[in-house]
Design an enzyme around this catalytic site. Sequence first.
Site, PDB file in Angstrom:
ATOM      1  N   PHE A  13     -18.616   5.451 -22.856  1.00 12.08           N
ATOM      2  CA  PHE A  13     -18.668   6.703 -22.094  1.00 12.08           C
ATOM      3  C   PHE A  13     -18.113   6.536 -20.671  1.00 12.08           C
ATOM      4  CE2 PHE A  13     -21.928   9.028 -19.318  1.00 12.08           C
ATOM      5  CZ  PHE A  13     -21.102  10.111 -19.095  1.00 12.08           C
ATOM      6  N   ALA A  36     -15.766  -4.259 -27.797  1.00 14.45           N
ATOM      7  CA  ALA A  36     -16.117  -4.694 -29.159  1.00 14.45           C
ATOM      8  C   ALA A  36     -16.170  -3.526 -30.136  1.00 14.45           C
ATOM      9  CB  ALA A  36     -17.462  -5.414 -29.124  1.00 14.45           C
ATOM     10  N   PHE A  83     -18.275  -2.853 -17.570  1.00 16.33           N
ATOM     11  CA  PHE A  83     -19.135  -1.776 -18.088  1.00 16.33           C
ATOM     12  C   PHE A  83     -19.810  -2.158 -19.404  1.00 16.33           C
ATOM     13  CE2 PHE A  83     -15.778   0.272 -15.655  1.00 16.33           C
ATOM     14  CZ  PHE A  83     -16.410   1.295 -14.975  1.00 16.33           C
ATOM     15  N   SER A  87     -26.587   0.091 -23.970  1.00 13.52           N
ATOM     16  CA  SER A  87     -26.954   0.958 -22.846  1.00 13.52           C
ATOM     17  C   SER A  87     -28.072   1.962 -23.131  1.00 13.52           C
ATOM     18  CB  SER A  87     -25.706   1.725 -22.388  1.00 13.52           C
ATOM     19  OG  SER A  87     -25.343   2.685 -23.362  1.00 13.52           O
ATOM     20  N   THR A 102     -25.687  -9.134 -25.323  1.00 13.40           N
ATOM     21  CA  THR A 102     -24.534  -8.554 -24.617  1.00 13.40           C
ATOM     22  C   THR A 102     -24.771  -8.489 -23.113  1.00 13.40           C
ATOM     23  OG1 THR A 102     -23.668  -7.309 -26.475  1.00 13.40           O
ATOM     24  CG2 THR A 102     -23.233  -6.400 -24.295  1.00 13.40           C
ATOM     25  N   THR A 134     -27.562  -0.211 -13.305  1.00 15.58           N
ATOM     26  CA  THR A 134     -28.343   1.013 -13.410  1.00 15.58           C
ATOM     27  C   THR A 134     -29.493   1.049 -12.406  1.00 15.58           C
ATOM     28  OG1 THR A 134     -29.900   2.119 -14.890  1.00 15.58           O
ATOM     29  CG2 THR A 134     -29.566  -0.180 -15.289  1.00 15.58           C
ATOM     30  N   ASP A 135     -29.952   2.261 -12.081  1.00  5.88           N
ATOM     31  CA  ASP A 135     -31.139   2.395 -11.223  1.00  5.88           C
ATOM     32  C   ASP A 135     -32.417   2.016 -11.971  1.00  5.88           C
ATOM     33  OD1 ASP A 135     -31.261   4.590 -12.937  1.00  5.88           O
ATOM     34  OD2 ASP A 135     -31.547   6.089 -11.349  1.00  5.88           O
ATOM     35  N   GLU A 136     -32.315   1.887 -13.315  1.00  4.20           N
ATOM     36  CA  GLU A 136     -33.536   1.619 -14.084  1.00  4.20           C
ATOM     37  C   GLU A 136     -34.119   0.240 -13.791  1.00  4.20           C
ATOM     38  OE1 GLU A 136     -33.545   2.993 -18.129  1.00  4.20           O
ATOM     39  OE2 GLU A 136     -31.938   4.413 -17.730  1.00  4.20           O
ATOM     40  N   TYR A 160     -34.026  -2.676 -22.175  1.00  6.25           N
ATOM     41  CA  TYR A 160     -32.716  -2.349 -21.601  1.00  6.25           C
ATOM     42  C   TYR A 160     -32.684  -2.697 -20.117  1.00  6.25           C
ATOM     43  CZ  TYR A 160     -29.171   0.506 -19.269  1.00  6.25           C
ATOM     44  OH  TYR A 160     -28.152   0.930 -18.451  1.00  6.25           O
ATOM     45  N   SER A 163     -32.865  -6.395 -19.357  1.00  8.43           N
ATOM     46  CA  SER A 163     -31.634  -7.156 -19.618  1.00  8.43           C
ATOM     47  C   SER A 163     -30.586  -6.844 -18.549  1.00  8.43           C
ATOM     48  CB  SER A 163     -31.100  -6.870 -21.026  1.00  8.43           C
ATOM     49  OG  SER A 163     -30.698  -5.523 -21.145  1.00  8.43           O
ATOM     50  N   LYS A 164     -30.546  -5.606 -18.059  1.00  8.29           N
ATOM     51  CA  LYS A 164     -29.607  -5.283 -16.970  1.00  8.29           C
ATOM     52  C   LYS A 164     -30.051  -6.002 -15.686  1.00  8.29           C
ATOM     53  CE  LYS A 164     -26.508  -2.861 -16.874  1.00  8.29           C
ATOM     54  NZ  LYS A 164     -25.056  -3.030 -17.202  1.00  8.29           N
ATOM     55  N   ASN A 259     -36.726  16.690 -17.029  1.00  6.79           N
ATOM     56  CA  ASN A 259     -35.973  16.799 -18.296  1.00  6.79           C
ATOM     57  C   ASN A 259     -36.067  18.197 -18.895  1.00  6.79           C
ATOM     58  OD1 ASN A 259     -35.203  14.148 -18.133  1.00  6.79           O
ATOM     59  ND2 ASN A 259     -36.706  13.387 -19.606  1.00  6.79           N
ATOM     60  N   GLY A 295     -43.714   3.385 -22.746  1.00  2.88           N
ATOM     61  CA  GLY A 295     -43.351   2.864 -21.418  1.00  2.88           C
ATOM     62  C   GLY A 295     -42.361   3.744 -20.682  1.00  2.88           C
TER      63      GLY A 295
HETATM   64  N1  NAD Z   1     -24.873   6.077 -18.996  1.00  2.73           N
HETATM   65  C1  NAD Z   1     -25.535   6.059 -17.858  1.00  2.73           C
HETATM   66  O1  NAD Z   1     -26.166   7.052 -17.486  1.00  2.73           O
HETATM   67  C2  NAD Z   1     -25.514   4.831 -16.979  1.00  2.73           C
HETATM   68  C3  NAD Z   1     -26.085   4.910 -15.708  1.00  2.73           C
HETATM   69  C4  NAD Z   1     -26.027   3.788 -14.876  1.00  2.73           C
HETATM   70  C5  NAD Z   1     -25.418   2.632 -15.312  1.00  2.73           C
HETATM   71  N2  NAD Z   1     -24.887   2.576 -16.552  1.00  2.73           N
HETATM   72  C6  NAD Z   1     -24.214   1.320 -16.975  1.00  2.73           C
HETATM   73  O2  NAD Z   1     -22.833   1.619 -17.122  1.00  2.73           O
HETATM   74  C7  NAD Z   1     -22.274   0.829 -18.163  1.00  2.73           C
HETATM   75  C8  NAD Z   1     -21.588   1.739 -19.170  1.00  2.73           C
HETATM   76  O3  NAD Z   1     -22.551   2.649 -19.707  1.00  2.73           O
HETATM   77  P1  NAD Z   1     -22.139   3.709 -20.819  1.00  2.73           P
HETATM   78  O4  NAD Z   1     -23.136   4.789 -20.774  1.00  2.73           O
HETATM   79  O5  NAD Z   1     -20.720   4.015 -20.700  1.00  2.73           O
HETATM   80  O6  NAD Z   1     -22.383   2.847 -22.148  1.00  2.73           O
HETATM   81  P2  NAD Z   1     -21.871   3.095 -23.609  1.00  2.73           P
HETATM   82  O7  NAD Z   1     -22.974   2.614 -24.503  1.00  2.73           O
HETATM   83  O8  NAD Z   1     -21.338   4.472 -23.795  1.00  2.73           O
HETATM   84  O9  NAD Z   1     -20.612   2.116 -23.748  1.00  2.73           O
HETATM   85  C9  NAD Z   1     -20.748   0.725 -23.804  1.00  2.73           C
HETATM   86  C10 NAD Z   1     -19.415   0.151 -24.283  1.00  2.73           C
HETATM   87  O10 NAD Z   1     -19.525  -1.283 -24.301  1.00  2.73           O
HETATM   88  C11 NAD Z   1     -18.990  -1.759 -25.525  1.00  2.73           C
HETATM   89  N3  NAD Z   1     -19.675  -3.011 -25.867  1.00  2.73           N
HETATM   90  C12 NAD Z   1     -20.976  -3.174 -26.211  1.00  2.73           C
HETATM   91  N4  NAD Z   1     -21.223  -4.465 -26.455  1.00  2.73           N
HETATM   92  C13 NAD Z   1     -20.061  -5.147 -26.225  1.00  2.73           C
HETATM   93  C14 NAD Z   1     -19.695  -6.508 -26.281  1.00  2.73           C
HETATM   94  N5  NAD Z   1     -20.572  -7.461 -26.639  1.00  2.73           N
HETATM   95  N6  NAD Z   1     -18.419  -6.851 -25.971  1.00  2.73           N
HETATM   96  C15 NAD Z   1     -17.516  -5.899 -25.630  1.00  2.73           C
HETATM   97  N7  NAD Z   1     -17.817  -4.587 -25.561  1.00  2.73           N
HETATM   98  C16 NAD Z   1     -19.071  -4.218 -25.866  1.00  2.73           C
HETATM   99  C17 NAD Z   1     -19.259  -0.655 -26.528  1.00  2.73           C
HETATM  100  O11 NAD Z   1     -18.410  -0.746 -27.668  1.00  2.73           O
HETATM  101  C18 NAD Z   1     -19.018   0.588 -25.695  1.00  2.73           C
HETATM  102  O12 NAD Z   1     -17.665   0.955 -25.726  1.00  2.73           O
HETATM  103  C19 NAD Z   1     -23.421   0.028 -18.760  1.00  2.73           C
HETATM  104  O13 NAD Z   1     -23.380  -1.274 -18.220  1.00  2.73           O
HETATM  105  C20 NAD Z   1     -24.669   0.758 -18.308  1.00  2.73           C
HETATM  106  O14 NAD Z   1     -25.752  -0.131 -18.146  1.00  2.73           O
HETATM  107  C21 NAD Z   1     -24.916   3.643 -17.413  1.00  2.73           C
END
Ligand code: NAD
Length: 356
Positions: A13, A36, A83, A87, A102, A134-136, A160, A163-164, A259, A295
């Site tokens: 995303f 991946a 990224f 997630s 991951t 993330t803020d989490e 989650y 791990s972050k 929400n 939780g």
């Molecule tokens: N979505 C949110 O609201 C949000 C908010 C803050 C931070 N984040 C962080 O931003 C980043 C992206 O979030 P997102 O929502 O786009 O996630 P997402 O789940 O939509 O996308 C994750 C991507 O990583 C790829 N991936 C997963 N495991 C992999 C691996 N082992 N090797 C290579 N690629 C791999 C997946 O195929 C996917 O394309 C994450 O690190 C997340 O923690 C997300």
Amino acid sequence: MNRCLLVTGGAGFIGSNFVHYWCQHYPENRVVVLDALTYAGNRANLAKLEERENFRFVRGDICDRSLVEQLLQSENIDTIAHFAAESHVDRSILEPGAFVKTNVVGTYTLLEAFRQHWQINSKPAHYRFLHVSTDEVYGSLGPDDPAFSETTPYAPNSPYSASKAGSDHLVRAYYHTYKLPTIITNCSNNYGPYQFPEKLIPLTCINILMGKPLPVYGDGKNVRDWLYVGDHCSALDAVIHRGIPGETYNIGGNNEVENINLVRMICQLMDELAPSNLPVRPAENLITFVKDRPGHDRRYAINATKIKTQLGWTPSVTLSEGLRLTAKWYLNHHRWWQPLLSPDYQDYYQKNYIFS
Ligand SMILES: NC(=O)c1ccc[n+]([C@@H]2O[C@H](COP(=O)([O-])OP(=O)(O)OC[C@H]3O[C@@H](n4cnc5c(N)ncnc54)[C@H](O)[C@@H]3O)[C@@H](O)[C@H]2O)c1
């Protein structure tokens, strides 16, 4: 400066929105995506870019050290925008192992490979390792607590966020130990185009279009601070170009909302935008409270003063504008989201939500 970026998770995303943003703003830069293609990754998100000379997609795992090393060297990468992650909090409760692999081991693998690459090339000052987090990691706030700042102690509550948090600590340590030019960003909840259907905002849009119940956890009063994904991309641009190695920047939208109120806003928008073909109107009739997530953090809020004052970044899209853009996008992209509602997706959905 003509950068050469490795974008991990660039088919997900935020990653795919970032790749589109970068290719549009910096067409002279080379962008290599390493992804991946897990359930959350979708190569179709990048379809419009595949013909570009300056773009390459590589399917692979960030835990694959030799692949990462080979890409860093052969593509002469100077910037990693990281990224790739598992997630989704709900999935981390059902199956935490993939999150540790991951998010922690994958980030460690990238850091080691990038450290070696940086050292072999005599430690160029412009190299960057941007770790998108993330803020989490900060845990949960009470109703009157001040918003999370960069100095708020870590208190992750889900597999989650734990791990972050682990990956954030590794990234921090690589700066302090080796002076590897890393930067961490901690961002609030994102929304916008290309978000996988199981996350709250796309789930609500899509279930309204299909006339399915809209699951809302517990009493619906959990608060999140929402940021339009395009604003997240412009914040990361500011951080890559002007951020200081070793620093952390919080990124937020100043849009705290419960929400249940968010879901009601989307219902009203869908009633307005798709009046003739909604199976159930008003869409609010589909709202269904379900058993709360274990939780479940009550409230997140971001204090984004540092990135504003030090890097000059502020969000430009209001919540009502961003939700309208997003609702329209899901309304006009059936062909993108329909194939994603696969048997695997249905299986996850059944396991996750307990409708009374
Ligand atoms: N979505 C949110 O609201 C949000 C908010 C803050 C931070 N984040 C962080 O931003 C980043 C992206 O979030 P997102 O929502 O786009 O996630 P997402 O789940 O939509 O996308 C994750 C991507 O990583 C790829 N991936 C997963 N495991 C992999 C691996 N082992 N090797 C290579 N690629 C791999 C997946 O195929 C996917 O394309 C994450 O690190 C997340 O923690 C997300």
